[in-house]
Design a protein around this motif. Structure first.
Motif, short mmCIF file in Angstrom:
data_model
loop_
_atom_site.label_atom_id
_atom_site.label_comp_id
_atom_site.label_asym_id
_atom_site.label_seq_id
_atom_site.Cartn_x
_atom_site.Cartn_y
_atom_site.Cartn_z
N ALA A 110 1.25 6.15 -7.20
CA ALA A 110 0.10 6.93 -7.68
C ALA A 110 0.44 8.42 -7.76
O ALA A 110 0.03 9.11 -8.70
CB ALA A 110 -1.09 6.71 -6.75
N VAL A 149 -1.68 11.62 -9.07
CA VAL A 149 -2.68 11.77 -8.01
C VAL A 149 -2.16 12.75 -6.97
O VAL A 149 -1.02 12.60 -6.50
CB VAL A 149 -2.99 10.40 -7.36
N PRO A 184 0.79 -1.23 0.00
CA PRO A 184 0.00 0.00 0.00
C PRO A 184 0.82 1.28 0.00
O PRO A 184 0.43 2.26 -0.65
CB PRO A 184 -0.85 -0.12 1.27
N GLN A 191 -5.24 10.09 1.66
CA GLN A 191 -6.58 9.79 2.17
C GLN A 191 -7.00 8.37 1.81
O GLN A 191 -7.55 7.64 2.63
CB GLN A 191 -7.59 10.80 1.63
N ARG A 192 -6.70 7.96 0.58
CA ARG A 192 -7.01 6.60 0.16
C ARG A 192 -6.26 5.59 1.03
O ARG A 192 -6.81 4.55 1.42
CB ARG A 192 -6.62 6.39 -1.30
N LEU A 193 -5.01 5.90 1.33
CA LEU A 193 -4.19 5.00 2.13
C LEU A 193 -4.76 4.86 3.54
O LEU A 193 -4.86 3.76 4.09
CB LEU A 193 -2.74 5.52 2.19
N THR A 203 0.96 3.90 -3.07
CA THR A 203 0.59 5.30 -2.86
C THR A 203 1.63 6.23 -3.47
O THR A 203 1.29 7.21 -4.14
CB THR A 203 0.44 5.59 -1.35
N PHE A 237 -7.77 5.34 4.57
CA PHE A 237 -9.13 4.80 4.66
C PHE A 237 -9.26 3.42 4.02
O PHE A 237 -10.35 3.00 3.66
CB PHE A 237 -10.14 5.79 4.05
N ARG A 238 -8.11 2.74 3.90
CA ARG A 238 -8.17 1.34 3.48
C ARG A 238 -8.94 0.54 4.54
O ARG A 238 -9.01 0.94 5.71
CB ARG A 238 -6.76 0.76 3.32
N SER A 239 -9.46 -0.61 4.15
CA SER A 239 -10.19 -1.44 5.11
C SER A 239 -9.27 -1.86 6.24
O SER A 239 -8.05 -2.01 6.07
CB SER A 239 -10.75 -2.68 4.41
N GLU A 288 -4.96 13.44 -1.75
CA GLU A 288 -5.91 12.41 -2.15
C GLU A 288 -5.32 11.01 -1.97
O GLU A 288 -5.99 10.09 -1.49
CB GLU A 288 -6.32 12.62 -3.60
N ALA A 289 -4.06 10.85 -2.35
CA ALA A 289 -3.41 9.54 -2.22
C ALA A 289 -3.29 9.12 -0.76
O ALA A 289 -3.53 7.96 -0.40
CB ALA A 289 -2.04 9.57 -2.87
#
Length: 320
Positions: free
Chosen positions: A294, A300, A287, A307-309, A291, A311-313, A304-305
């Protein structure tokens, strides 16, 4: 102790200077390159003055003929082409030590794999990696590094030959893990710089823990010892890479986060792409590497990148 150093950047010139205390050292550089011409004109660069025992050489054949032990310190992405040039000289039986970190961008191959594929003559081959900056070594600050190869006797001989009060060398026993870990720490350095550039430096502790864990998973999937990720090749090099003002990779990441230009070599950039490819090939989630990829390759925005990292499960901390 005579040796030849191929590559006259900051690390190559330092190694030549340092080892010349024990014998004659030949330092090769490409004629016309800024680094070599600067040394030839003044025997100085931005970091040091070459001792008299260091002989500058622009002829590759003469440099190779001068020693049985040859250190290579060039950009990782230039290695395949450079190794092909070595075939034009009688190098059989010599020992080559790769004092460099990285993976081939297009193939994801380790540097010893690139050398073995490119050379047509049998040679001894090892890597020498770990923490330490030229600026600190020149100031007398010691550090620990690791030497590794697929030949335990060769590894021991190199360690015994080059051990010193400034460079404490350890005997590596996992070539796959040592090479992957050393290359991947540069990607973590870029990630650290991205955090610094966005004012999120307090997250670098978490980056150290999670970064080492994902690289450990990759090393294991590739057949190496996952504990190597927690050794000198990777986690042991984090201070010099994630926090040091001398780290090109950290400084590059910080510049990217701030929308600034950075012109010095950052080996972690091509390594990021190589690691993502390796993760896909071996079915390993990476991950943090993904990131950074990306941000660097897909444009990206860092916010934003990140935030995606974040909010991973949810995962167990030490999930397989």
């Amino acid at each position: 102790m005579n040796c030849t150093v191929l590559g006259c950047g900051r690390w190559g010139s330092f190694l030549a200077s340092f080892h010349s205390r024990r014998g004659r050292v030949v330092l090769w550089g490409r004629s016309g390159s800024r680094s070599f011409e600067t040394l030839r004109e003044s025997r100085k660069n931005d970091y040091l003055t070459l001792p008299e025992a260091v002989v500058l050489e622009e002829d590759l054949g003469r440099a190779l003929a001068a020693s049985e032990t040859v250190i290579i310190s060039i950009s990782a992405q230039q290695l395949r082409g450079f190794a092909a040039r070595l075939n034009g000289h009688p190098i059989a039986g010599k020992t080559f030590i790769l004092c460099m970190k990285g993976l081939e961008e297009e193939t994801g191959k380790r540097l010893t794999q690139v050398m073995r594929e490119s050379l047509t003559q049998p040679v001894g081959l090892a890597v020498w990696v770990g923490p330490g900056h030229v600026q600190d070594f020149l100031a007398g600050v010691p550090n620990c590094m690791v030497v590794d190869s697929d030949d335990r006797a060769l590894t021991r001989r190199i360690v015994e030959q080059f051990q010193s009060e400034l460079l404490r060398l350890y005997i590596g026993t996992d070539l796959i893990g040592t090479e992957i870990g050393a290359a991947a720490k540069n990607v973590m350095g870029i990630a650290a710089g991205l955090l610094d550039g966005k004012g999120l430096s307090s997250l670098k502790g978490a980056l150290m823990a999670r970064g080492a864990r994902e690289i450990a998973r990759l090393i294991r999937a590739m057949g190496g010892n996952e504990l190597s990720a927690y050794g000198l090749c990777h986690l042991g090099d984090y201070e010099a890479t994630l926090f040091s003002p001398h780290s090109h990779n950290r400084r590059f990441g910080e510049a990217v986060a701030r929308g600034e230009q950075y012109t010095l070599l950052a080996e972690g950039v091509p390594t990021t792409q190589a690691l993502v490819r390796l993760g896909e090939a071996h079915g390993v989630e990476l991950p943090i590497c993904e990131t950074v990829y990306a941000i660097l390759y897909r444009g990206v925005p860092a916010e934003e990148a990140f935030q995606r990292l974040f909010f991973r499960s949810a995962k167990e901390e030490f999930y397989v």
